[in-house]
Motif scaffolding. Structure first.
Motif, PDB file in Angstrom:
ATOM      1  N   GLU A 237      44.851  58.287  -0.768  1.00  0.00           N
ATOM      2  CA  GLU A 237      43.650  57.551  -1.107  1.00  0.00           C
ATOM      3  C   GLU A 237      42.954  58.209  -2.294  1.00  0.00           C
ATOM      4  OE1 GLU A 237      40.997  57.620   2.187  1.00  0.00           O
ATOM      5  OE2 GLU A 237      40.723  59.791   2.120  1.00  0.00           O
ATOM      6  N   GLU A 238      42.010  57.473  -2.822  1.00  0.00           N
ATOM      7  CA  GLU A 238      41.190  57.985  -3.914  1.00  0.00           C
ATOM      8  C   GLU A 238      39.820  58.295  -3.334  1.00  0.00           C
ATOM      9  OE1 GLU A 238      41.203  54.946  -6.831  1.00  0.00           O
ATOM     10  OE2 GLU A 238      43.326  55.231  -7.378  1.00  0.00           O
ATOM     11  N   GLY A 239      39.288  59.447  -3.738  1.00  0.00           N
ATOM     12  CA  GLY A 239      38.017  59.848  -3.154  1.00  0.00           C
ATOM     13  C   GLY A 239      37.136  60.596  -4.155  1.00  0.00           C
ATOM     14  N   PHE A 265      36.306  56.256  -1.855  1.00  0.00           N
ATOM     15  CA  PHE A 265      35.649  55.265  -2.699  1.00  0.00           C
ATOM     16  C   PHE A 265      35.377  53.965  -1.944  1.00  0.00           C
ATOM     17  CE2 PHE A 265      37.468  57.585  -6.525  1.00  0.00           C
ATOM     18  CZ  PHE A 265      36.224  58.024  -6.978  1.00  0.00           C
ATOM     19  N   ASP A 266      36.027  53.764  -0.816  1.00  0.00           N
ATOM     20  CA  ASP A 266      35.780  52.551  -0.051  1.00  0.00           C
ATOM     21  C   ASP A 266      34.475  52.629   0.745  1.00  0.00           C
ATOM     22  OD1 ASP A 266      36.428  54.390   1.866  1.00  0.00           O
ATOM     23  OD2 ASP A 266      38.229  53.334   2.584  1.00  0.00           O
ATOM     24  N   GLY A 267      33.739  53.768   0.583  1.00  0.00           N
ATOM     25  CA  GLY A 267      32.438  53.872   1.209  1.00  0.00           C
ATOM     26  C   GLY A 267      32.404  54.730   2.445  1.00  0.00           C
ATOM     27  N   LYS A 268      33.522  55.272   2.873  1.00  0.00           N
ATOM     28  CA  LYS A 268      33.557  56.082   4.084  1.00  0.00           C
ATOM     29  C   LYS A 268      33.273  57.545   3.749  1.00  0.00           C
ATOM     30  CE  LYS A 268      36.579  57.360   7.910  1.00  0.00           C
ATOM     31  NZ  LYS A 268      37.943  57.232   8.477  1.00  0.00           N
ATOM     32  N   LEU A 269      32.209  58.131   4.346  1.00  0.00           N
ATOM     33  CA  LEU A 269      31.871  59.537   4.147  1.00  0.00           C
ATOM     34  C   LEU A 269      32.614  60.361   5.180  1.00  0.00           C
ATOM     35  CD1 LEU A 269      30.099  61.722   2.753  1.00  0.00           C
ATOM     36  CD2 LEU A 269      28.386  61.279   4.545  1.00  0.00           C
ATOM     37  N   HIS A 270      33.368  61.286   4.722  1.00  0.00           N
ATOM     38  CA  HIS A 270      34.119  62.127   5.643  1.00  0.00           C
ATOM     39  C   HIS A 270      33.195  63.156   6.300  1.00  0.00           C
ATOM     40  CE1 HIS A 270      38.129  61.195   3.360  1.00  0.00           C
ATOM     41  NE2 HIS A 270      37.664  60.161   4.044  1.00  0.00           N
ATOM     42  N   ASP A 271      32.528  63.929   5.486  1.00  0.00           N
ATOM     43  CA  ASP A 271      31.588  64.919   6.026  1.00  0.00           C
ATOM     44  C   ASP A 271      30.696  65.421   4.895  1.00  0.00           C
ATOM     45  OD1 ASP A 271      32.771  67.514   4.854  1.00  0.00           O
ATOM     46  OD2 ASP A 271      34.509  66.681   5.918  1.00  0.00           O
TER      47      ASP A 271
END
Length: 428
Positions: A237-239, A265-271
């Motif tokens: 993925e791209e982040g 980049f799809d809007g999901k915050l990992h941490d």
């Protein structure tokens, strides 16, 4: 006949007067050695002779000794010196003569006189009986009671000068080569610590010193450092990610904050996490930091940690930071980072960096195993448009270990990942 006799009688007084004048003129040269002719005694007046007949030459008196050169000891009583005895000084033949018109040494007293017919006796040597060594010393042959090379300090008490200068302690007298320091006298500590308090109100001077410290020795500064603000491109993925920190305070005590996180980049915050720390300088380039850390996660499992760490610049300019975290759940984790700026030119800088994460126990809710959990290494090349702003490109590699790797496999993630990054580094 009577006329001739009368003329002779008339001329005779004139000749006698001329002879007397000539005798007086030469009489001034008496005592000049062989150059002085004896005065002719007056002759009886001839009665009938037409001209006087010169008498037979009388025996010549012994010529007096020539005058000695100016004696350097004139006026000194030299009767006690060897070679002089008790003889009186010779009488100057020119005594009572006015000789100041010209120096005696330079003017010849017989200038203009024809002395060729006069016999001269050798002039008496004024230095007869004196020791005339090749280097004529005016005191040669005189017993002066001292050696030829007289010591200018002879007879002086030089005992006080023995050893040269006074013995002042120097660094050579101390162990380690340090200057010998004597403690200050007791009177120096009897007065106030600040001499100005003797002349001005101590309270006013204390306020002035506090202001001086604030303006010169305790300057408050604030800084913000964006270490990485980048986008990553990998197989899965791209982040994006960030790592920034800043401070405010003086040289010794500061408030320090740190933040880092990553997401897609799809809007999901990992941490994401934020730290608030008190930082105190304990050595040049080294700070000890303590405070709290707050973690934020999309699933709502936020965690608070107590933080204790150290940050500074190691030898050879390695920027190092290490910290341990104790969560409110009792989980103990640690993290250490190191990076180095390798300057290629004045503008191009290559920065290798490595980060290691560890855990003292398994943390299932965080999908972390005990031991070494992960290692991340990156290499970034940046170009400083200005010192405060530099874009960069690079590559980053990461890998999970132990039970942490098992958790990654269980949720379908890769244990090892490599991605390219593009970002900026800035500070203000």
């Amino acid at each position: 006949m009577s006329r001739a006799l009368f003329a002779a009688v008339a001329v005779l007084p004139l000749m006698l007067a001329a002879g007397s004048a000539l005798a007086q003129t030469h009489g001034g040269h008496a005592g000049h050695g062989a150059h002085a002719a004896p005065a002719r005694p007056p002759q009886a007046r001839p009665r009938l002779a037409p001209k006087p007949k010169p008498p037979a030459a009388a025996p010549r008196p012994a010529a007096p000794a020539a005058p000695m050169a100016a004696d350097p000891h004139a006026g000194h009583d030299m009767s006690g010196h060897a070679g002089h005895g008790a003889q009186p000084a010779p009488v100057d033949p020119h005594a009572s003569h006015a000789t100041s018109a010209a120096p005696a040494a330079a003017t010849d007293p017989h200038a203009g006189h024809d002395m060729s017919g006069m016999q001269t006796a050798p002039a008496a040597d004024p230095h007869a009986g004196h020791n005339m060594a090749p280097a004529a010393d005016p005191h040669a042959g005189h017993d002066m009671g001292q050696t030829p090379a007289a010591d200018p300090h002879a007879g002086h008490d030089m005992s006080a000068m023995a050893g040269g200068a006074p013995n002042i302690p120097t660094s050579a007298d101390a162990v380690g080569g340090r200057m010998v320091e004597t403690p200050p006298p007791a009177a120096a500590r009897a007065t106030p610590a600040h001499a100005a308090d003797l002349l001005f109100d101590p309270a006013v001077m204390a306020a002035a010193r506090k202001q001086l410290l604030a303006e010169n020795g305790d300057v408050r500064t604030t800084g913000v450092l964006i270490d990485t603000l980048e986008a990553s491109f990998g197989d899965d993925e791209e982040g994006y990610s960030w790592n920034a920190q800043g401070w405010t305070g003086g040289d010794i005590n500061r408030f320090w904050w740190k933040t880092e996180g990553e997401g897609a980049f799809d809007g999901k915050l990992h941490d994401a996490e934020v730290q608030a720390l008190y930082s105190r300088a304990v050595a040049p380039f080294w700070d000890v930091q303590a405070g709290v850390r707050q973690d934020f996660r999309p699933d709502g499992d936020d965690t608070t940690h107590l933080t204790l760490g150290v940050q500074g610049v190691a030898p050879y300019w390695f920027e190092v930071s290490a910290a341990a975290f104790l969560s409110t759940d009792g989980d103990l984790t640690a993290r250490a980072e190191a990076e180095y700026d390798q300057r290629l030119t004045q503008k191009w800088i290559l920065q290798p960096a490595v980060e290691v994460a560890l855990s003292a126990s398994d943390i299932p809710q965080l999908e972390m195993g005990s031991g070494l959990t992960s290692v991340t290494a990156g290499l970034r090349l940046r170009y400083e448009i200005r010192k405060e702003f530099a874009p960069y490109v690079g590559v980053e590699w990461s890998r999970s270990f132990g039970d942490t790797a098992d958790y990654a496999k269980a949720r379908g993630d890769d244990v090892e990942a490599t991605r390219f990054v593009v970002g900026i580094k800035a500070w203000f």
